[in-house]
Every structure is written in C-alpha cells, then in structure tokens.
Design a protein around this motif. Structure first.
Motif, PDB file in Angstrom:
ATOM      1  N   MET A   1     -16.075  24.651 -60.425  1.00  0.00           N
ATOM      2  CA  MET A   1     -17.115  23.654 -60.130  1.00  0.00           C
ATOM      3  C   MET A   1     -17.971  23.390 -61.361  1.00  0.00           C
TER       4      MET A   1
ATOM      5  N   ARG B   1     -17.703  19.684 -63.899  1.00  0.00           N
ATOM      6  CA  ARG B   1     -18.824  18.762 -64.074  1.00  0.00           C
ATOM      7  C   ARG B   1     -19.204  18.581 -65.538  1.00  0.00           C
TER       8      ARG B   1
ATOM      9  N   ARG C   1     -19.459  10.842 -59.651  1.00  0.00           N
ATOM     10  CA  ARG C   1     -19.860  11.814 -58.638  1.00  0.00           C
ATOM     11  C   ARG C   1     -18.760  11.976 -57.587  1.00  0.00           C
TER      12      ARG C   1
ATOM     13  N   ILE D   1     -16.476  15.342 -56.750  1.00  0.00           N
ATOM     14  CA  ILE D   1     -16.378  15.953 -55.421  1.00  0.00           C
ATOM     15  C   ILE D   1     -14.919  16.058 -54.993  1.00  0.00           C
TER      16      ILE D   1
ATOM     17  N   VAL E   1     -13.358  18.963 -56.827  1.00  0.00           N
ATOM     18  CA  VAL E   1     -13.794  20.250 -56.288  1.00  0.00           C
ATOM     19  C   VAL E   1     -13.121  20.536 -54.948  1.00  0.00           C
TER      20      VAL E   1
ATOM     21  N   TYR F   1     -18.510  26.996 -50.011  1.00  0.00           N
ATOM     22  CA  TYR F   1     -18.564  26.032 -51.112  1.00  0.00           C
ATOM     23  C   TYR F   1     -18.805  24.608 -50.595  1.00  0.00           C
TER      24      TYR F   1
ATOM     25  N   GLN G   1     -22.428  24.173 -50.247  1.00  0.00           N
ATOM     26  CA  GLN G   1     -23.076  23.943 -51.545  1.00  0.00           C
ATOM     27  C   GLN G   1     -23.022  22.471 -51.925  1.00  0.00           C
ATOM     28  N   ILE G   2     -21.854  21.856 -51.763  1.00  0.00           N
ATOM     29  CA  ILE G   2     -21.705  20.429 -52.084  1.00  0.00           C
ATOM     30  C   ILE G   2     -22.557  19.588 -51.152  1.00  0.00           C
TER      31      ILE G   2
ATOM     32  N   GLU H   1     -26.172  19.829 -52.276  1.00  0.00           N
ATOM     33  CA  GLU H   1     -26.465  19.207 -53.567  1.00  0.00           C
ATOM     34  C   GLU H   1     -26.414  17.682 -53.517  1.00  0.00           C
TER      35      GLU H   1
ATOM     36  N   LEU I   1     -17.426  16.432 -45.063  1.00  0.00           N
ATOM     37  CA  LEU I   1     -16.755  17.171 -46.135  1.00  0.00           C
ATOM     38  C   LEU I   1     -15.572  17.974 -45.599  1.00  0.00           C
TER      39      LEU I   1
END
Length: 602
Positions: A374, A378, A389, A393, A396, A412, A415-416, A419, A427
């Motif tokens: 990750m 980036r 962006r 994603i 990831v 994880y 987390q996405i 953020e 997701l």
C-alpha cells in the motif's frame, strides 16, 4: 581402537546419545505433524515438504527422491563423509569418548580435486589477508580505516576481514611457492593473466571481505579500495566454486540465529549485514548484488518461514524490496518489510542513530506485506486526483485479494474505507469482483495465506506398484517389527524367495541381524546394510502404514501374492516355449505345453 572398525556396542552408545531430529534440524527446518517431522528435502529441490523424520525409529525418508537412512547415513550424504568420519562427528555431538585416530573430516570431500584446491587457496589467503590486517605494519592504515568506520575488533575477527598488499605479484608468488597451479588459480579468480601471458594479483591494496558458502568454506572475496582507486568494490568473478546466484552472505553464521528466531532479515549488501550483526541483529543475510533466485528461496525455506526485507530506502532500494517481497510471497513466506527514513541504508542508519534504535524502531517496527505494498503503490501518485486515486485503490484491492484470511482482508478494507470515505460494503463487493477477475486471468497462483508455517501438508502420491511388490514390502515391514514375526514369515515362505532381488537381500540381512540382536531396531539394522539403495528401501518401508496386529491369514495372503507372481513368470516362459514350438511346427510339443499352462493358471 582400530581406525577402520568400531565395535557395535560403541556405535549403539553413540546412536543412543544423539537424536536424529536434532541432527537433521541443523540442516532442515522440521515441523511436527503427527508422530513424525516434515520439512523440505536437503537432497533435491522442492517447494512442498516431502522429507520425513521418524524419531521413534530414528530414520529419515524423502517421498520425493527416495533418500533415506539413519543419522549416520544422513551425515555421510549431507557432508560427503565416510562412515568413520560421520561416527566421529556424532560421538563429539553426543559427548561419547571415541579413541580413534582420524583427521578432521573435510567439508569439501564431495567436490572435485580442482574445486577442493580452489577452496584450499581461498582459505589460505583468507587467513593470510586477516593476519596482514591485524598483525602487520602494512595493514595499519586499513585497520585504522575500519575502526574509524565503526568496525570493532570483534566484528573484524568474526567476519575475518583482511588486507591485500599493494603488490602486483605477491599472491602469485605466494601461491606458486605452495604448489598451486597458476592456471587453476586464474580460474578461481585469484590471479589475472594479461595479454602477454603474465599473471598478477587480482586484489591489491584493498580491505578484503571473504565470502563464504553455506558450509563456511571461503569461496571468493570482495575488496574495498583504500583511497580513490576504482572500482570502489572489486569482487571475485563467477568461478566454478562461486556463483552469486547461489550465495547468501553470512548465511553460515546467521543460520542458527535464523532458526532460533524463526525469521531471516534480508539485506542488499554485506556492509549492511556486518553492521546489523555488530548491532546485535545476527539473523541477517544479504544477496551478492543480485536479485533473489530460486536457489536462495530453497536455502531459506529449509530454515524459516518468515523473511524481513531490510533494503535501502531510496527509490532503487524500494523497487528492489517490492520485487523481493513479491518473489518471497509467491514462494509461501510470511513477508515483512523494514523501512529506513531519509533514504538511508541500514549501515548509515546504524551509524547515525545507533544499534538500539535500529533494533527497536526499524526491525521491531516492520510493515506487513500488504502494508508495504500500500505504501509502495502510492509512491509518485497524486491521490487528490480522482483518476489516480481510483487506480491506486484498484491496485491495492488486487493485493488484498491475495490474502486468504477474511480478518486480514477486512482490516485493510477498513483502512481504505476510512482514508477515502468509501463504504466498507462497496469495497467488499469490489474486492470480490477483483478476486474473480484475477482468478480468471490466472493471477492467483500464489501460495495464498502463507499457511506453510502453520500446517505442513505432505502432498505426495505414491506410485501404484504391482500387488506382489506391495505384498513383499508389507512382509518386510512386519518382519522389521520383531524377531518372532520375522521367523514366522520365514517359515511361511519355506524355500521360496521374494521376487525382487533387493527385497530378498534385505530379509537375508535381517535374518543375520536377528541372530545378533533379539530386539528390533531399524536404525541399528541399517548399519548392517552395505548398500545405500537397500537402506532407502528400508526407510520407505518403515514409513508405510501397516496393521501391526496382522493375523496369520493376512500374512499368508501376502505370501500368496508373492507365489502367484512366480507362477505368472513361469507361465510367461511356457507361453514363449509354446510359441516357439508352434513356429517350429512341433504341434505335439505345443499342445503339451498348453496343458501345462492351463494347470498352472488353475
């Protein structure tokens, strides 16, 4: 005591004083599964454990390549030792006195004479270079340079660092005087021949870092220039004994620490490796300026399931860490990445911030494989830009898809979600689509979940053997159980012999063994077998599952398979005789043989 014959009582004492699991664990990472231990075979390359050690029987067997035997055989095959040499090594490990005249076993005895000479020359020069650095006026400047750079006397001794004289032909004369052939020394990379056919030293006025193989033999050097000479580092070329793709620097010293801590710390260069070791991180290894190879993977897999990548933190180092992390993850390792700040390498970090900070803040604060991916993905992206962006994603999600643990995946994804303010549900739906898309493309061939460390599954399919061979193997398995059962089967067989010569040889030796010993002992019995092939067969037999309470009827059924095969062979011979009689026009003889065949088949 004779140097060629050791009494059986002493062999038994030595064998009882050592545990085959402990001895093999020095070479192979073993995991207990049921009654036995499993690991990757040290005698052939493999990714799935098929090497088994039975502690109750004190034997080993590889279902992949067929290697097998007892603890003596393992050391003989692994180190290229004679039986006497292996016995001496085991006696020392078991603290058993063995009054026997014997030179120290050579670790290079499996090599050709020319390769042994190359290693002998490297060992001699390693000692000489080290002596020059530590004890002579010529080495004072090099020693002062090392001490100023943070090397300690202990680290200089541990890594056998040395100094090569500022001379064109000192090593050349040094080696010739000791009987080494100059052509061979050129092949070994120690000498260089110019266009005029004259030989001169490859290394001159350099700090010498010896390079060792996994057994601790010196096989090459890396020389660091003193002053402004170029190149800064001059390495030995590829030679018959030195292949960069097969060497992990410091592996021979790091291996016990890797096994104890159950992880290896992988670095890019040997300077980083030495600094980390001085800092107290002794499970460090380094590649020799090459990417990881299958050979490196095989070497690591035998010793650990976890690798921490600790490369330079500049862009080149991060790119190399990304490639290495993928390669290691594909191979089934638990992968972590230790990142340094400010584009420092480990050596620079330790000198700037100290050992304690390196251990606590760098090694002790690693990123998981996905966390590193990750962070890496980036790099160079403007995540305020919508297109970049979304691309980030998506990338990831592909990494998260590789995880077999639902808990990790959700961790994880959350987390996405936090953020980028995307709902967890959307997701998860997208991650499922990514999974099916990647699977369709064949991109999910990885060892998902890295479960090898948790559960080693032996994936081996035995080749189907003819019924009579299976019967003979099972008969031997029962005979190995006890003297009484062996004699019972011997009486059942009567004057008949087994169809396979190796099987008959084994039971013949077994009858002799039971005349000397009343109790079964497979490991001890193997010492009575002169042929390594027979030992492999016995090892395979002892790994078979049998009904230990077999009835006389079951044993007789096996014997019937043995006898049936003998009749089948006779029938084949008769059928050949019948065909020959028919070809010769002897109809009466052919008819008589046909009747014999009918009777035999009945």
């Amino acid at each position: 005591m004779s140097t060629t014959r050791i009494p059986d009582e002493k062999l038994n004492e030595i064998r009882s004083a050592v545990d085959i699991v402990d001895i093999i664990s020095e070479y192979v990472q073993l995991k207990k599964q049921g009654r036995n231990y499993f690991g990757l075979c040290p005698f052939h390359g493999e990714n799935t454990p098929s090497f088994s050690v039975a502690p109750d029987k004190q034997i080993y067997y590889c279902f992949g390549c067929g290697a097998g035997g007892n603890v003596f055989n393992f050391l003989m095959d692994m180190e290229g030792l004679s039986f006497i040499e292996a016995t001496k090594v085991l006696a020392e490990k078991g603290n058993i006195p063995l009054d026997i005249s014997l030179k120290e076993p050579t670790k290079t005895s499996k090599l050709s004479p020319s390769h042994q000479k190359m290693i002998e020359a490297h060992e001699l020069l390693r000692k000489f270079y080290h002596h020059l650095l530590i004890n002579t006026k010529e080495g004072e400047a090099a020693l002062e340079y090392l001490l100023d750079r943070g090397f300690t006397e202990e680290s200089i001794e541990k890594f056998q660092i040395g100094y090569s004289l500022n001379s064109w032909d000192f090593v050349y004369k040094f080696l010739v005087k000791r009987g080494f052939q100059v052509e061979l020394m050129e092949q070994a990379g120690l000498l260089v021949k110019n266009d005029e056919g004259k030989y001169f030293d490859r290394f001159r006025n350099r700090i010498m870092f010896p390079i060792f193989d996994e057994k601790g033999n010196t096989i090459a050097f890396s020389g660091r220039a003193l002053g402004e000479d170029e190149p800064k580092y001059l390495n030995s070329p590829e030679t018959p004994i030195f292949h960069k793709s097969k060497i992990l620097y410091n592996f021979h010293l790091a291996r016990p620490h890797i096994r104890k801590k159950e992880k290896a710390i992988l670095m890019e260069g040997f300077a980083d490796c030495i600094s980390a070791s001085v800092a107290g991180v002794e499970n460090t290894i380094a590649t020799m300026g090459t990417s990881l190879t299958d050979h490196h993977i095989s070497l690591l897999k035998r010793n650990t399931n976890e690798v921490v990548i600790c490369y330079d933190s500049d862009q080149a180092g991060l790119d190399a860490a990304n490639r290495a992390s993928d390669f290691l993850y594909d191979a089934g390792f638990e992968v972590k990445v230790a990142l340094m700040p400010d584009e420092l390498d480990p050596d620079e970090y330790i000198k700037k911030y100290g050992s304690k900070s390196f251990i606590t803040d760098i090694v002790g604060n690693c990123l998981t494989y996905v966390s590193f991916k990750m962070k890496y993905l980036r790099l160079g992206k403007n995540l305020n830009n919508e297109a970049e962006r979304i691309a980030y994603i998506d990338a990831v999600l592909k990494e998260i898809t590789k995880l077999s643990s639902a808990v990790e995946r959700e961790h994880y994804l959350r987390q996405i979600s936090a953020e980028f303010s995307i709902s967890l549900e959307s997701l998860m739906q997208q991650q499922k689509k990514t999974y099916f898309s990647e699977r369709k493309r064949g991109n999910l061939s990885r060892n998902l979940g890295n479960n090898q460390a948790q559960s080693i599954q032996l994936q081996y399919e035995q080749k189907l053997k003819p019924a009579y061979i299976v019967a003979e193997l099972r008969l031997i398995a029962h005979m190995l159980q006890s003297k009484e059962k062996a004699l019972k089967i011997k009486n059942m067989l009567g004057s008949n012999v087994l169809n396979v010569d190796d099987h008959q040889a084994i039971i013949t030796y077994l009858y002799g063994f039971y005349e000397k010993y009343d109790h079964p002992d497979t490991s001890l019995f193997m010492n009575e077998l002169p042929d390594p092939h027979l030992r492999k067969i016995v090892s395979e037999i002892e790994m078979m599952s049998i009904n230990e309470e077999a009835t006389d009827k079951e044993l007789m059924d096996y014997i019937q398979f043995v006898l049936k095969q003998k009749k089948m062979l006779i029938i084949k011979e008769k059928e050949a005789e019948k065909a020959e009689a028919e070809r010769m026009g002897d109809i009466r003889k052919a008819a008589a043989i046909a009747l014999e065949i009918i009777q035999l088949k009945k």
